[in-house]
Design a protein around this motif. Structure first.
Motif, PDB file in Angstrom:
ATOM      1  N   TYR A  84       0.945  -1.194   0.174  1.00 19.56           N
ATOM      2  CA  TYR A  84       0.053   0.057  -0.095  1.00 19.56           C
ATOM      3  C   TYR A  84       0.790   1.172   0.140  1.00 19.56           C
ATOM      4  O   TYR A  84       0.894   1.739   0.930  1.00 19.56           O
ATOM      5  CB  TYR A  84      -0.889   0.020   1.153  1.00 19.56           C
ATOM      6  N   GLY A  85       1.492   1.597  -1.055  1.00 17.89           N
ATOM      7  CA  GLY A  85       2.134   2.907  -1.568  1.00 17.89           C
ATOM      8  C   GLY A  85       1.878   3.335  -2.712  1.00 17.89           C
ATOM      9  O   GLY A  85       0.912   2.903  -3.473  1.00 17.89           O
ATOM     10  N   PHE A  86       2.496   4.547  -3.045  1.00 16.62           N
ATOM     11  CA  PHE A  86       2.113   5.178  -4.402  1.00 16.62           C
ATOM     12  C   PHE A  86       2.385   4.393  -5.510  1.00 16.62           C
ATOM     13  O   PHE A  86       3.455   3.810  -5.594  1.00 16.62           O
ATOM     14  CB  PHE A  86       2.788   6.573  -4.437  1.00 16.62           C
ATOM     15  N   PRO A  87       1.353   4.307  -6.475  1.00 15.13           N
ATOM     16  CA  PRO A  87       0.357   4.861  -6.662  1.00 15.13           C
ATOM     17  C   PRO A  87      -0.966   4.087  -6.202  1.00 15.13           C
ATOM     18  O   PRO A  87      -2.085   4.429  -6.447  1.00 15.13           O
ATOM     19  CB  PRO A  87       0.081   5.396  -8.326  1.00 15.13           C
ATOM     20  N   VAL A  88      -0.722   3.134  -5.476  1.00 17.01           N
ATOM     21  CA  VAL A  88      -1.619   2.134  -5.145  1.00 17.01           C
ATOM     22  C   VAL A  88      -2.783   2.603  -4.198  1.00 17.01           C
ATOM     23  O   VAL A  88      -3.736   2.548  -4.214  1.00 17.01           O
ATOM     24  CB  VAL A  88      -1.283   0.789  -4.367  1.00 17.01           C
ATOM     25  N   VAL A 199     -12.251 -11.415   0.690  1.00 11.04           N
ATOM     26  CA  VAL A 199     -11.407 -10.599  -0.261  1.00 11.04           C
ATOM     27  C   VAL A 199     -11.811  -9.108   0.261  1.00 11.04           C
ATOM     28  O   VAL A 199     -12.866  -8.735   0.843  1.00 11.04           O
ATOM     29  CB  VAL A 199     -12.318 -10.607  -1.580  1.00 11.04           C
ATOM     30  N   ASP A 200     -10.796  -8.246   0.308  1.00  7.92           N
ATOM     31  CA  ASP A 200     -10.702  -6.891   0.684  1.00  7.92           C
ATOM     32  C   ASP A 200      -9.663  -6.369  -0.014  1.00  7.92           C
ATOM     33  O   ASP A 200      -8.833  -6.591  -0.688  1.00  7.92           O
ATOM     34  CB  ASP A 200     -10.358  -6.884   2.342  1.00  7.92           C
ATOM     35  N   ASP A 201      -9.871  -4.992  -0.097  1.00 10.69           N
ATOM     36  CA  ASP A 201      -8.871  -4.077  -0.853  1.00 10.69           C
ATOM     37  C   ASP A 201      -7.480  -3.965  -0.324  1.00 10.69           C
ATOM     38  O   ASP A 201      -6.395  -4.111  -0.665  1.00 10.69           O
ATOM     39  CB  ASP A 201      -9.566  -2.775  -1.243  1.00 10.69           C
ATOM     40  N   VAL A 202      -7.385  -3.458   1.089  1.00  9.87           N
ATOM     41  CA  VAL A 202      -6.282  -3.405   1.919  1.00  9.87           C
ATOM     42  C   VAL A 202      -6.255  -3.820   3.343  1.00  9.87           C
ATOM     43  O   VAL A 202      -7.236  -3.811   4.157  1.00  9.87           O
ATOM     44  CB  VAL A 202      -6.150  -1.528   2.010  1.00  9.87           C
TER      45      VAL A 202
END
Length: 236
Positions: A84-88, A199-202
């Protein structure tokens, strides 16, 4: 569908890309029909990291980390596609709060690159009803529905609810996130003896995913595996 129709669709897509080229979300360069240009897509953070198979934090050898050995979480496995860093981070924000649903295609492609899970059902991390109304959709459900179809695994959205409208985890210190989500979920669908993929995004601390795994196992789920787009590195 006939080859002629498919051919026309391909030509229309090419024409649209020429007349209305999309810009890369990260750098602004032309990206055709894609969210990211090839350079930015190839440089997404954490794509090639070795990770703990349980919590998905980076580890040098790809083996279970010391923290998970000392205190195993209630889920068996976590697979994270990226960091979870740029650009995510900006892409996730654009999906969740800007309703840029086209971004889900990029996310699903990244998450589907890993091996197909051995599971009986796919479950999205649920949102509380009030948050679902204000946002208009659940990004985990959007990802999970497409992933389940690609994997050929049943998708279960109803019967797994978030009863407690907890404070957003992002606004809390790490140590307070476990108590914030305690007792937040309720399962009314049958999961006894079944293997679930959540399932999840982050995934940040993993507290929310752990609480859902604990709840699923409390009503008989055999195992729980997490599939997330991105894993937040620990502080420092």
């Amino acid at each position: 569908m006939s080859n002629q129709v498919l051919g026309w669709r391909a030509w229309l897509e090419v024409g649209a890309n020429i007349l209305f080229p999309q810009q890369c979300f990260a750098c602004g360069a032309p990206s055709g029909s894609e969210v990211l240009c090839p350079v930015c897509a190839a440089g997404l953070p954490g794509a090639d990291l070795l990770r703990c198979p349980c919590c998905a934090l980076p580890v040098p050898d790809g083996l279970t980390c010391g923290s998970c050995l000392r205190e195993p979480p209630p889920f068996e496995r976590t697979v994270a596609a990226l960091d979870y860093g740029f650009p995510v981070d900006r892409l996730v924000h654009a999906l969740k709060y800007g309703h840029r649903l086209a971004i889900t295609r990029l996310f699903v492609d990244r998450m589907a690159a890993a091996a197909v899970p051995e599971a009986d059902l796919v479950v999205p991390l649920p949102l509380h009803a009030s948050r679902l109304r204000s946002r208009g959709f659940n990004q985990a459900a959007e990802l999970g529905r497409v992933l389940a179809r690609r994997w050929g695994i049943p998708f279960v959205c109803d019967g797994i609810e978030r009863d407690v409208n907890t404070a957003p985890q992002a606004g809390l210190p790490w140590k307070d996130r476990v108590t914030n989500v305690r007792g937040a979920f309720r399962v009314t669908t049958r999961v006894e003896g079944l293997r679930a993929v959540v399932v999840d995004d982050v995934m940040t601390t993993g507290a929310t995913l752990a609480e859902l795994a604990r709840t699923l196992k409390g009503v008989g789920a055999l195992s729980v595996e997490n599939r997330v787009l991105a894993r937040t590195p620990p502080p420092g």
